[in-house]
Design a protein around this motif. Structure first.
Motif, PDB file in Angstrom:
ATOM      1  N   LEU A 155      10.120   6.508  -2.709  1.00 15.92           N
ATOM      2  CA  LEU A 155       8.845   7.156  -3.060  1.00 15.92           C
ATOM      3  C   LEU A 155       8.836   8.616  -2.598  1.00 15.92           C
ATOM      4  CD1 LEU A 155       6.508   4.157  -2.274  1.00 15.92           C
ATOM      5  CD2 LEU A 155       6.852   5.196  -4.518  1.00 15.92           C
ATOM      6  N   PRO A 162       0.844  -1.202   0.000  1.00 15.68           N
ATOM      7  CA  PRO A 162       0.000   0.000   0.000  1.00 15.68           C
ATOM      8  C   PRO A 162       0.880   1.252   0.000  1.00 15.68           C
ATOM      9  CG  PRO A 162      -0.635  -1.533   1.754  1.00 15.68           C
ATOM     10  CD  PRO A 162       0.677  -2.005   1.227  1.00 15.68           C
ATOM     11  N   HIS A 163       0.479   2.251  -0.761  1.00 21.67           N
ATOM     12  CA  HIS A 163       1.226   3.513  -0.806  1.00 21.67           C
ATOM     13  C   HIS A 163       0.252   4.681  -0.848  1.00 21.67           C
ATOM     14  CE1 HIS A 163       4.914   1.350  -1.423  1.00 21.67           C
ATOM     15  NE2 HIS A 163       4.524   0.831  -2.576  1.00 21.67           N
ATOM     16  N   HIS A 172       9.114   3.437   3.598  1.00 25.05           N
ATOM     17  CA  HIS A 172       8.478   3.808   2.332  1.00 25.05           C
ATOM     18  C   HIS A 172       9.195   4.970   1.670  1.00 25.05           C
ATOM     19  CE1 HIS A 172       4.675   1.353   2.147  1.00 25.05           C
ATOM     20  NE2 HIS A 172       5.188   1.018   3.315  1.00 25.05           N
ATOM     21  N   CYS A 192       5.521   9.241  -0.236  1.00 29.86           N
ATOM     22  CA  CYS A 192       4.587   8.271   0.310  1.00 29.86           C
ATOM     23  C   CYS A 192       4.526   8.444   1.820  1.00 29.86           C
ATOM     24  CB  CYS A 192       5.047   6.857  -0.041  1.00 29.86           C
ATOM     25  SG  CYS A 192       3.940   5.581   0.607  1.00 29.86           S
ATOM     26  N   ALA A 247       2.734   6.004   3.763  1.00 32.27           N
ATOM     27  CA  ALA A 247       2.284   4.734   4.357  1.00 32.27           C
ATOM     28  C   ALA A 247       3.298   4.302   5.413  1.00 32.27           C
ATOM     29  CB  ALA A 247       2.154   3.666   3.274  1.00 32.27           C
TER      30      ALA A 247
HETATM   31 CU   LIG Z   1       4.647   3.651   0.342  1.00 29.77          CU
END
Ligand SMILES: [Cu+2]
Length: 346
Positions: free
Chosen positions: A200, A143-144, A195, A187, A189
């Motif tokens: 990201l 999940p992001h 992350h 990101c 998450a």
């Molecule tokens: Cu992420």
């Protein structure tokens, strides 16, 4: 307005090729393959050797925003702008999270999580008051989200567990571009540091309505890579590839205003810095004021902090820049400007 599925398919194909270990040329940028000399010998420690894959071009990244590095027919798959009655623009983007192995130093491959197959992600650039609409597709394995810095409503923040975009899902982020300055996106998450350090993140520039003085503009992202997952970085860089700008100095013009958009996206280390040899620059922290706060040759930035730096090269020749943390410099965070005189016809 919807983006075609073609861009998604291109990106999906790219991720598959990467996962199979085929470091296919081409990728998202259609830049020519840079020349490389001694190949795989150095393993990134020291300035010897060049990376052999050409999927990311740190030099092209310096001066690319809103997918300007893509030919027009491909660019429209990822970026479109539409005039609005008040004279501002609706700017629409397509960002896709994809797992991809990237080469960060000669022979050193890092299993990255990317936006659109590259680290940093594509630079997003709007003018104060524009509407920004980002369609985010998660084609990765986790999940992001995309968490933008700037003014927006909580629903657009991409930071809570309920905001997570599951693999295969899509979310549309939409907000007005403000305030003017240099910002970032990443990101959010959890676990957050994992992350972010996996790749990201990207730059989000908002130009002031009145604009800034014409300049040669450069996007410089200070980043690092924990290649053995011990929560410590083994490789440091500006724009991902260790020592890239030692081999390929950033060409600038003597006397011309040079503007650097610098952000620290290094995880695990509390602080990063940029030191420029032989000259000084004006500092606009976060780029939110048009008045510089200081003139210096070294700027220190915490994680997520950024600044716009302006200067003019007085002399032709090579000027070194690097982190003033010597360890970071030796592990890849070092480069050169090459200032050249441009003759004007009289
Ligand atoms: Cu992420």
């Amino acid at each position: 307005m919807k983006f075609s599925r073609r861009s998604l398919l291109q990106l999906a194909g790219l991720a598959a090729a990467s996962g199979a270990g085929a470091h296919a040329s081409g990728g998202l940028s259609d830049q020519p393959h840079t020349t490389h000399d001694s190949g795989h010998g150095a393993h990134g420690m020291g300035a010897a050797g060049r990376v052999t894959s050409n999927i990311f071009q740190p030099t092209a990244f310096l001066r690319a925003w809103n997918f300007s590095d893509l030919p027009d027919e491909r660019r429209t798959n990822f970026y479109r702008e539409t005039s609005r009655p008040d004279g501002s623009l609706l700017r629409e983007y397509q960002l896709v999270a994809i797992d991809r192995e990237i080469e960060i130093a000669p022979g050193v491959f890092f299993p990255a999580w990317t936006y659109n197959g590259q680290v940093p992600g594509p630079t997003i650039r709007a003018t104060e008051g524009d509407r920004v609409r980002v369609t985010f597709l998660n084609q990765g394995s986790h999940p992001h989200t995309i968490h933008f810095h700037g003014w927006h409503s909580p629903a657009m923040d991409g930071s809570l567990p309920s905001h997570e975009v599951k693999p295969g899902d899509t979310f549309v982020y939409e907000f007005d571009a403000e305030p003017a300055g240099m910002h970032l996106y990443h990101c959010h998450a959890s676990p957050l540091k994992r992350h972010i350090h996996k790749g990201l993140y990207g730059v989000f520039i908002i130009d002031p309505r009145q604009g800034r003085a014409p300049a040669d503009e450069l996007v410089m992202v200070m980043n690092g890579f924990d290649t053995n997952f011990d929560a410590d970085n083994e490789v440091y860089a500006v724009n991902t590839i260790a020592h890239h700008f030692m081999h390929e100095p950033i060409r600038v013009q003597v006397g011309r205003l040079t503007r650097m958009y610098v952000v620290n996206l290094t995880e695990f280390d509390l602080i990063n810095s940029l030191h420029l040899h032989g000259m000084f620059f004006d500092v606009f922290r976060t780029g939110t004021s048009m008045t510089p706060s200081e003139s210096t040759d070294t700027i220190m930035l915490c994680q997520g902090e950024r600044a716009i730096l302006e200067t003019r090269f007085r002399y032709p020749g090579q000027f070194m820049f690097h982190a003033h943390q010597s360890e970071f410099a030796e592990l890849g965070w070092m480069g050169l400007f090459e200032a050249v005189e441009v003759r004007r016809d009289t």
